[in-house]
Design an enzyme around this catalytic site. Structure first.
Site, PDB file in Angstrom:
ATOM      1  N   ARG A 112       4.169 -38.913  47.285  1.00  6.51           N
ATOM      2  CA  ARG A 112       5.092 -38.353  48.292  1.00  6.51           C
ATOM      3  C   ARG A 112       5.222 -36.840  48.064  1.00  6.51           C
ATOM      4  NH1 ARG A 112       6.745 -41.664  52.673  1.00  6.51           N
ATOM      5  NH2 ARG A 112       8.410 -40.157  52.947  1.00  6.51           N
ATOM      6  N   ARG A 154       0.332 -32.443  54.086  1.00  7.79           N
ATOM      7  CA  ARG A 154       0.833 -32.309  55.463  1.00  7.79           C
ATOM      8  C   ARG A 154       0.911 -30.852  55.893  1.00  7.79           C
ATOM      9  NH1 ARG A 154       5.195 -37.281  55.125  1.00  7.79           N
ATOM     10  NH2 ARG A 154       3.870 -38.857  56.117  1.00  7.79           N
ATOM     11  N   ASN A 197       1.007 -36.356  61.595  1.00  6.76           N
ATOM     12  CA  ASN A 197       1.247 -35.677  60.319  1.00  6.76           C
ATOM     13  C   ASN A 197       0.248 -36.041  59.212  1.00  6.76           C
ATOM     14  OD1 ASN A 197       2.238 -38.193  59.836  1.00  6.76           O
ATOM     15  ND2 ASN A 197       4.269 -37.563  59.172  1.00  6.76           N
ATOM     16  N   HIS A 223      -0.064 -41.123  55.722  1.00  6.81           N
ATOM     17  CA  HIS A 223       1.068 -41.965  55.342  1.00  6.81           C
ATOM     18  C   HIS A 223       1.068 -42.092  53.827  1.00  6.81           C
ATOM     19  CE1 HIS A 223       3.589 -45.511  54.742  1.00  6.81           C
ATOM     20  NE2 HIS A 223       2.609 -45.996  54.010  1.00  6.81           N
TER      21      HIS A 223
HETATM   22  P1  ATP Z   1       4.967 -42.373  56.772  1.00 10.04           P
HETATM   23  O1  ATP Z   1       5.756 -43.664  56.767  1.00 10.04           O
HETATM   24  O2  ATP Z   1       3.906 -42.334  57.862  1.00 10.04           O
HETATM   25  O3  ATP Z   1       4.411 -42.035  55.409  1.00 10.04           O
HETATM   26  P2  ATP Z   1       7.347 -40.847  56.435  1.00 10.04           P
HETATM   27  O4  ATP Z   1       7.755 -41.937  55.481  1.00 10.04           O
HETATM   28  O5  ATP Z   1       7.313 -39.447  55.904  1.00 10.04           O
HETATM   29  O6  ATP Z   1       5.948 -41.163  57.093  1.00 10.04           O
HETATM   30  P3  ATP Z   1       8.927 -42.132  58.433  1.00 10.04           P
HETATM   31  O7  ATP Z   1      10.349 -41.788  58.673  1.00 10.04           O
HETATM   32  O8  ATP Z   1       8.597 -43.408  57.717  1.00 10.04           O
HETATM   33  O9  ATP Z   1       8.279 -40.876  57.696  1.00 10.04           O
HETATM   34  O10 ATP Z   1       8.183 -42.109  59.847  1.00 10.04           O
HETATM   35  C1  ATP Z   1       6.972 -42.802  60.050  1.00 10.04           C
HETATM   36  C2  ATP Z   1       6.059 -41.969  60.923  1.00 10.04           C
HETATM   37  O11 ATP Z   1       6.633 -41.909  62.236  1.00 10.04           O
HETATM   38  C3  ATP Z   1       5.929 -40.499  60.527  1.00 10.04           C
HETATM   39  O12 ATP Z   1       4.963 -40.268  59.528  1.00 10.04           O
HETATM   40  C4  ATP Z   1       5.538 -39.858  61.818  1.00 10.04           C
HETATM   41  O13 ATP Z   1       4.154 -40.076  62.121  1.00 10.04           O
HETATM   42  C5  ATP Z   1       6.374 -40.638  62.823  1.00 10.04           C
HETATM   43  N1  ATP Z   1       7.688 -39.989  63.051  1.00 10.04           N
HETATM   44  C6  ATP Z   1       8.771 -39.981  62.229  1.00 10.04           C
HETATM   45  N2  ATP Z   1       9.789 -39.287  62.771  1.00 10.04           N
HETATM   46  C7  ATP Z   1       9.323 -38.842  63.973  1.00 10.04           C
HETATM   47  C8  ATP Z   1       9.892 -38.082  65.020  1.00 10.04           C
HETATM   48  N3  ATP Z   1      11.145 -37.626  64.938  1.00 10.04           N
HETATM   49  N4  ATP Z   1       9.136 -37.812  66.105  1.00 10.04           N
HETATM   50  C9  ATP Z   1       7.852 -38.275  66.197  1.00 10.04           C
HETATM   51  N5  ATP Z   1       7.269 -39.016  65.248  1.00 10.04           N
HETATM   52  C10 ATP Z   1       7.969 -39.295  64.152  1.00 10.04           C
HETATM   53 MG    MG Z   2       7.663 -43.996  55.934  1.00 15.18          MG
END
Ligand code: ATP
Ligand code: MG
Length: 143
Positions: free
Chosen positions: A87, A104, A114, A117
Site C-alpha cells: 500500500r 500511482r 489509478n 489495486h
Molecule cells: P483498490 O481497492 O483498487 O486497491 P483503494 O483501496 O485505494 O483501491 P477503494 O476505496 O477500495 O480504494 O476503491 C476501489 C477503487 O474504486 C479505486 O482504486 C478506484 O479505482 C475506484 N474509486 C474509488 N473512489 C473513487 C471515486 N471517488 N471516484 C471514482 N473511482 C473511485
Molecule cells: Mg480497496
C-alpha cells in the site's frame, strides 16, 4: 502465511498504456517476490464480486465498466508485512494525493484509472488470492 502475501491487479488503463513492465520492475525493486501471475480480462461477474464492498456507491458502475474494459494482470506478491508495504509503494487512491515515486503517482491517470489495486488487510489479501489462484498456481518462497 498471514502477513506475507498481498494481491495486486495492474488495471486495464495501465496495461493498455504498456506499463506492465515498468510496474513489475518497481515491484521487484521494492523487494517483492511474484509468486503467482496471470493476464486476462475480468468478467463482469468477477469484477462485481471483487469490488462488491463498493456496491451502491456512485462510482460502482463506472468502476466495473473500467475494470472489464480490457485485460488486467493479477499477481500475488510476497514479502514480510506485504499488505502494508505494498500500500505504501502504490500510494494514495487518488493519484493527485499520492507521494512522489509511488506507482500511482507515476502511472495512474485518475482516481478511477489509478493503475493498480493492492489488498487493504491481511484478511482480504487471503480472500483475494484465493479468488484468483488455486494452490497449484502459486510458487511461494515462504512454504
Ligand atoms: P483498490 O481497492 O483498487 O486497491 P483503494 O483501496 O485505494 O483501491 P477503494 O476505496 O477500495 O480504494 O476503491 C476501489 C477503487 O474504486 C479505486 O482504486 C478506484 O479505482 C475506484 N474509486 C474509488 N473512489 C473513487 C471515486 N471517488 N471516484 C471514482 N473511482 C473511485
Ligand atoms: Mg480497496
Amino acid at each position: 502465511m498471514a502477513g506475507k502475501q498481498t494481491l495486486t491487479i495492474i488495471k486495464p488503463g495501465a496495461v493498455s498504456n504498456e506499463y506492465i513492465g515498468p510496474i513489475l520492475a518497481k515491484i521487484n525493486s521494492a523487494g517483492f517476490h511474484i509468486s503467482a501471475m496471470k493476464l486476462f480480462r475480468l468478467t463482469r461477474n468477477q469484477a462485481q464480486n471483487f469490488y462488491s464492498i463498493h456496491k451502491g456507491k456512485i462510482f460502482f458502475n463506472s468502476l466495473i465498466e473500467f475494470m472489464t474494459s480490457g485485460p488486467v494482470v493479477v499477481a500475488i506478491l510476497e514479502k514480510e508485512n506485504a499488505v502494508q508495504k505494498y500500500r505504501k509503494l502504490i500510494g494514495a487512491t487518488d493519484p493527485s494525493k499520492a507521494e512522489e515515486g509511488t506507482i500511482r503517482k507515476m502511472f495512474a491517470e485518475s482516481i478511477e484509472r489509478n493503475a493498480v489495486h493492492g489488498s487493504d488487510s491481511d484478511e482480504n489479501a487471503i480472500l483475494e488470492c484465493d479468488f484468483f489462484f488455486s494452490k497449484s498456481e502459486r510458487y511461494s518462497i515462504f512454504e
